[in-house]
Design a protein around this motif. Sequence first.
Motif, PDB file in Angstrom:
ATOM      1  N   GLY A 210      -9.731  -4.473 -16.194  1.00 14.17           N
ATOM      2  CA  GLY A 210     -11.046  -5.134 -16.014  1.00 14.17           C
ATOM      3  C   GLY A 210     -10.897  -6.401 -16.843  1.00 14.17           C
ATOM      4  O   GLY A 210      -9.841  -6.652 -17.647  1.00 14.17           O
ATOM      5  N   PHE A 211     -12.135  -6.993 -16.988  1.00 16.60           N
ATOM      6  CA  PHE A 211     -12.148  -8.331 -18.125  1.00 16.60           C
ATOM      7  C   PHE A 211     -12.299  -7.756 -19.365  1.00 16.60           C
ATOM      8  O   PHE A 211     -13.274  -6.898 -19.514  1.00 16.60           O
ATOM      9  N   PHE A 265      -1.866   0.118 -12.608  1.00 15.17           N
ATOM     10  CA  PHE A 265      -0.941   1.343 -13.483  1.00 15.17           C
ATOM     11  C   PHE A 265      -1.840   2.384 -14.288  1.00 15.17           C
ATOM     12  O   PHE A 265      -1.366   3.199 -14.930  1.00 15.17           O
ATOM     13  N   LYS A 266      -3.129   2.058 -14.280  1.00 12.13           N
ATOM     14  CA  LYS A 266      -4.083   3.117 -14.919  1.00 12.13           C
ATOM     15  C   LYS A 266      -5.311   3.083 -13.881  1.00 12.13           C
ATOM     16  O   LYS A 266      -6.468   2.722 -14.252  1.00 12.13           O
ATOM     17  N   PRO A 267      -5.164   3.756 -12.512  1.00 17.04           N
ATOM     18  CA  PRO A 267      -6.096   3.758 -11.826  1.00 17.04           C
ATOM     19  C   PRO A 267      -7.066   4.779 -12.158  1.00 17.04           C
ATOM     20  O   PRO A 267      -8.366   4.574 -11.470  1.00 17.04           O
ATOM     21  N   GLU A 268      -6.902   5.483 -13.013  1.00 18.52           N
ATOM     22  CA  GLU A 268      -8.285   6.407 -13.501  1.00 18.52           C
ATOM     23  C   GLU A 268      -9.260   5.404 -14.310  1.00 18.52           C
ATOM     24  O   GLU A 268     -10.422   5.998 -14.529  1.00 18.52           O
ATOM     25  N   ASP A 269      -8.699   4.423 -14.927  1.00 20.92           N
ATOM     26  CA  ASP A 269      -9.805   3.470 -15.643  1.00 20.92           C
ATOM     27  C   ASP A 269     -10.712   3.131 -14.905  1.00 20.92           C
ATOM     28  O   ASP A 269     -10.427   2.427 -13.596  1.00 20.92           O
ATOM     29  N   ALA A 270     -11.914   2.866 -15.192  1.00 14.45           N
ATOM     30  CA  ALA A 270     -13.316   2.377 -14.300  1.00 14.45           C
ATOM     31  C   ALA A 270     -13.117   0.970 -14.287  1.00 14.45           C
ATOM     32  O   ALA A 270     -13.720   0.622 -12.994  1.00 14.45           O
ATOM     33  N   GLY A 271     -12.456   0.319 -15.002  1.00 12.18           N
ATOM     34  CA  GLY A 271     -12.444  -1.232 -14.836  1.00 12.18           C
ATOM     35  C   GLY A 271     -13.648  -2.068 -14.917  1.00 12.18           C
ATOM     36  O   GLY A 271     -14.557  -1.589 -15.631  1.00 12.18           O
ATOM     37  N   THR A 272     -13.723  -3.192 -14.286  1.00  8.69           N
ATOM     38  CA  THR A 272     -15.053  -3.815 -14.527  1.00  8.69           C
ATOM     39  C   THR A 272     -15.693  -4.012 -13.001  1.00  8.69           C
ATOM     40  O   THR A 272     -15.053  -4.490 -11.984  1.00  8.69           O
ATOM     41  N   MET A 273     -17.008  -3.830 -13.021  1.00 12.42           N
ATOM     42  CA  MET A 273     -17.722  -4.196 -11.741  1.00 12.42           C
ATOM     43  C   MET A 273     -18.381  -5.421 -11.697  1.00 12.42           C
ATOM     44  O   MET A 273     -19.150  -5.614 -12.914  1.00 12.42           O
TER      45      MET A 273
END
Length: 441
Positions: A210-211, A265-273
């Motif tokens: 994410g950002f 490479f870390k698909p479990e991370d929620a990331g940025t919406m």
Amino acid sequence: MIKVCKFGGTSMANAEALKKVKNIIFSDESRKYIVVSAPGKRDKNDIKITDTLYSCYEELIQTGKCDKYFSLIRDRFVDLVSELGVKLDIESILDQTEKEIIENKSKDFTASRGEYLSARVISEYLGFEFVDSAEMVRFDSEGKLNDDYTDDKVKTRLKKVDRAVIPGFYGKDFEGKIKTFSRGGSDITGSIIARGVKADLYENWTDVSGFLVCDPRIVPDSQTIKQISYQELRELSYMGASVLHAEAIFPVKKDKIPINIKNTFKPEDAGTMIVPSEQYIAEGNNVITGIAGKKNFTVLSIEKSMMNSEVGFIRRVLSVIEHYGICVEHVPSGIDTLSVVLASNQLKDGVLSDIVNEIRENVSPDYIHVIENISLIATVGHGMARRSGTAAKIFSALANEGINIKMIDQGSSELNIIIGVANSDYEKCIGAIYKTFYGNK
């Protein structure tokens, strides 16, 4: 539910990464339309496929052949197909591609082949239909995306396709020739496809989760932004935050399709919406969302008594700059003062001196001062509009660090505050603002 997924160059770089991509796609049945970039670097000493293709084009123009650099492309894709165990006659596809590069002698066509070849391999690897973006994406006579025509083409072409792989980065111009977006344009392709198929979510898969609030090279422990609005993203992307192409939100914005920045490479991370403003939910006490900036601007500071009562003053100043084909970044003004901020790289070969002289002739200012080597830093956030004292905290933080502010510009939406400082204070400025708002979190 329909999800469109775009995978960036690092996700396409090698067989190991592509196996992760396959697992991600097949872990969710709603991931139906896959947009891919050209393979990126496999390690820090490697060269991106797109960069190699640009070298291929230069070789073609200089020698009439491109076998030296295209052999590198050939080896990369042959190895990739072999490592993936894909039953694809990649040699024939590569032979045809090299032939077409030589025949077209087009920089855009040559550069686009990285995404094309990548999509051909991935479609076979996944067992999805290959759909060429050249069938759908159209540019008008001015080189701009023809939104309505493209949208219709996407809807028509993909209506009966359940799952597809689509190359990013390019389409066709009004003459039917291959034309590319600017670098990073596969993000835009993904957004176009998401709008065309009325996706519920556009996932943009890259190599970061994410950002970040600001550049990790300046603040190594910078926090990840959980949620950001379209408007905030535009501000931060334009000012240098490079996770997503700055123009990628336009196709999805109209239909209010959210974007999720995810890490392959870390698909479990929620990331940025990334969401429309009306879907934005403020989290906790966060006043600002992010900080980003760019170096190397020039400010023309113009003073003239009674400027505010002189009809057409600003128009005449900007007309001079327009005559030189230069974009204006910001125009903060006062009653008797006007500052025009320009990117310094547009002012080479005596252009700056010519502009200053023409402004003097056109508006007869009392004074023009040229300030060079300026950095612009944007502090962005929806929370700024509802919380008093944000600007005071920023200015105090910079004062405490001994940073002199050269320029201030606040947007009418109260979404951002942009300040100008000397290039030498750029990193220190971003660090000070981050520490003020996030230092104790």
